[in-house]
Design an enzyme around this catalytic site. Structure first.
Site, PDB file in Angstrom:
ATOM      1  N   ASP A  73       0.864  -1.174   0.000  1.00 61.10           N
ATOM      2  CA  ASP A  73       0.000   0.000   0.000  1.00 61.10           C
ATOM      3  C   ASP A  73       0.901   1.224   0.000  1.00 61.10           C
ATOM      4  O   ASP A  73       1.513   1.554   1.019  1.00 61.10           O
ATOM      5  CB  ASP A  73      -0.908  -0.022   1.239  1.00 61.10           C
ATOM      6  N   SER A  75       3.425  11.145 -17.192  1.00 57.43           N
ATOM      7  CA  SER A  75       2.255  11.407 -18.021  1.00 57.43           C
ATOM      8  C   SER A  75       2.578  12.551 -18.965  1.00 57.43           C
ATOM      9  O   SER A  75       3.277  13.503 -18.594  1.00 57.43           O
ATOM     10  CB  SER A  75       1.049  11.780 -17.156  1.00 57.43           C
ATOM     11  N   TYR A  94      -4.809  15.822 -10.866  1.00 56.87           N
ATOM     12  CA  TYR A  94      -3.977  14.762 -11.447  1.00 56.87           C
ATOM     13  C   TYR A  94      -2.793  15.352 -12.201  1.00 56.87           C
ATOM     14  O   TYR A  94      -1.649  14.919 -12.040  1.00 56.87           O
ATOM     15  CB  TYR A  94      -4.821  13.897 -12.374  1.00 56.87           C
ATOM     16  N   LYS A 106       1.099  14.740 -11.301  1.00 53.17           N
ATOM     17  CA  LYS A 106       1.996  14.089 -12.247  1.00 53.17           C
ATOM     18  C   LYS A 106       3.181  14.986 -12.609  1.00 53.17           C
ATOM     19  O   LYS A 106       4.309  14.515 -12.794  1.00 53.17           O
ATOM     20  CB  LYS A 106       1.236  13.675 -13.510  1.00 53.17           C
TER      21      LYS A 106
END
Length: 300
Positions: free
Chosen positions: A65, A144, A158, A162
Site C-alpha cells: 500500500d 504522463s 492529477y 503528475k
C-alpha cells in the site's frame, strides 16, 4: 537479457498489471505491488497467480500500500528475503480525478499528491538502500504527457501531481547515477481505453461548487474534453504499448537505457517540450561541472 528482480507499484490493474505480466513473460522475477491483497484486490492476486501458472513465469503479488510507510517497508523487505536482491523499481501507482479545480477540497488535492507523488518517496526510501548497496539498479517512473503536453481542463489535481512526480524523477536521476543507478521516465499519453484510469477517476467533494461550473458558462465542457481526448486517440491505440516500452527499457544493457520514452498516440506535444527541458538540464550540468551525473557510474 539478464534476469532482473522487479517491483512495480499499483499493479492490480491498468498499466501496472499489463506491465507486470509482460515483464514476467520476458523472463524477469516480478513482484506486483498492490494494496488489500486479502480484500478488494484478492481477485487481482488470484488472476496474477493463474497467469503465472498458465505461462510458467515468475510473477508474484506482494502487499504494498503506497500510502502506508509500514506497508511499503514490509513489502520491500519481503521481496529481499524471498529473492535475495532487488534490481528494478517501477513507480506506477497513481489515481486520477476529474472536475473543476475550485470544487476539489485541499484535502482531496493532498490525497492525490499522496498517491501520485509521496508514494514514490516512500518506496524509494525503503528500496534504494538495497540498490545503492548493490551498486547497480534501475528506477522507472511512469509519468504522463500531461506534465508538459497539452492540458485539457478539469484534470488539474492529477496533472499537478503528475508534474510534481516527473520533477521529482528528474531530480532523483542526478542523485543516483554515482551509486550506479539508472533512471528512465516513461511518458504515456491519454489512453482512454485499456485502463481504468478514467473510469475510476475521483470527483470533486464540493458538488455545489462543481455545479456552478457545470450549469454555468462551462456547461458541456466536461463532455467536450473527454470526447475530444477520445477522438484524438487513434483507433489502434493500445495501452499494452506502455508495458512493451517498459519491457524494452528494462531489457537494455546497463548504461544504455533512455532517460525518457514517450508513448503518446495522440501526440499532445509533450515529447517536444520534454526534449527541450531535458537538453537544458543536460547543458546546465555541463556548465556547472557535473556532467558525470548524467550517466550512471559503472563498476561501483
Amino acid at each position: 537479457m539478464s534476469k532482473q528482480v522487479i517491483v512495480i507499484t499499483g499493479a492490480s490493474s491498468g498499466f501496472g498489471a499489463l506491465t507486470a505480466r509482460a515483464l514476467a513473460k520476458a523472463g524477469h522475477t516480478v513482484y506486483a505491488g498492490m494494496r488489500a491483497t486479502e480484500g478488494r484486490n484478492a481477485p487481482a492476486v488470484a488472476d496474477a497467480a493463474e497467469f503465472a501458472r498458465d505461462n510458467s513465469v515468475d510473477l508474484h503479488s506482494v502487499e504494498l500500500d503506497v500510502a502506508s510507510d509500514a506497508s511499503v517497508v514490509s513489502g520491500i523487505a519481503k521481496i529481499i528475503v524471498e529473492a535475495g536482491r532487488l534490481d528494478v523499481i517501477i513507480h506506477n501507482a497513481g489515481h486520477m480525478s476529474f472536475g473543476p479545480a475550485e470544487a476539489f477540497t485541499p484535502e482531496q488535492f493532498a490525497e492525490l499528491f499522496d498517491i501520485n507523488v509521496l508514494s514514490t518517496q516512500r518506496v524509494n526510501r525503503a528500496a534504494l538502500p538495497y540498490l545503492r548497496k548493490q551498486g547497480k539498479g534501475l528506477v522507472v517512473w511512469v509519468s504522463s504527457s500531461s506534465s508538459r503536453g497539452g492540458t485539457p481542463p478539469y484534470l488539474s489535481p492529477y496533472f499537478a501531481a503528475k508534474a510534481a512526480m516527473d520533477s521529482l524523477a528528474v531530480s532523483y536521476a542526478g542523485e543516483l547515477t554515482r551509486w550506479g543507478i539508472e533512471t528512465s521516465i516513461i511518458v504515456p499519453g491519454a489512453f482512454t481505453k485499456g485502463t481504468n484510469h478514467f473510469a475510476h477517476s475521483g470527483s470533486p467533494a464540493d458538488t455545489a461548487r462543481a455545479a456552478e461550473y457545470n450549469k454555468g458558462p462551462y456547461k458541456g465542457v466536461p463532455e467536450q474534453a473527454l470526447q475530444g481526448l477520445a477522438a484524438l486517440e487513434p483507433a489502434d491505440a493500445d495501452a499494452g504499448a506502455v508495458a512493451a516500452a517498459i519491457v524494452d527499457v528494462v531489457g537494455k544493457p546497463f548504461g544504455t537505457r533512455p532517460f525518457r520514452v514517450h508513448i503518446d498516440p495522440s501526440e499532445d506535444g509533450a515529447e517536444i517540450v520534454n526534449g527541450v527541458a531535458d537538453r537544458v538540464r543536460a547543458e546546465l550540468f555541463r556548465r556547472i561541472g557535473l556532467e558525470d551525473l548524467l550517466k550512471p557510474a559503472v563498476g561501483n
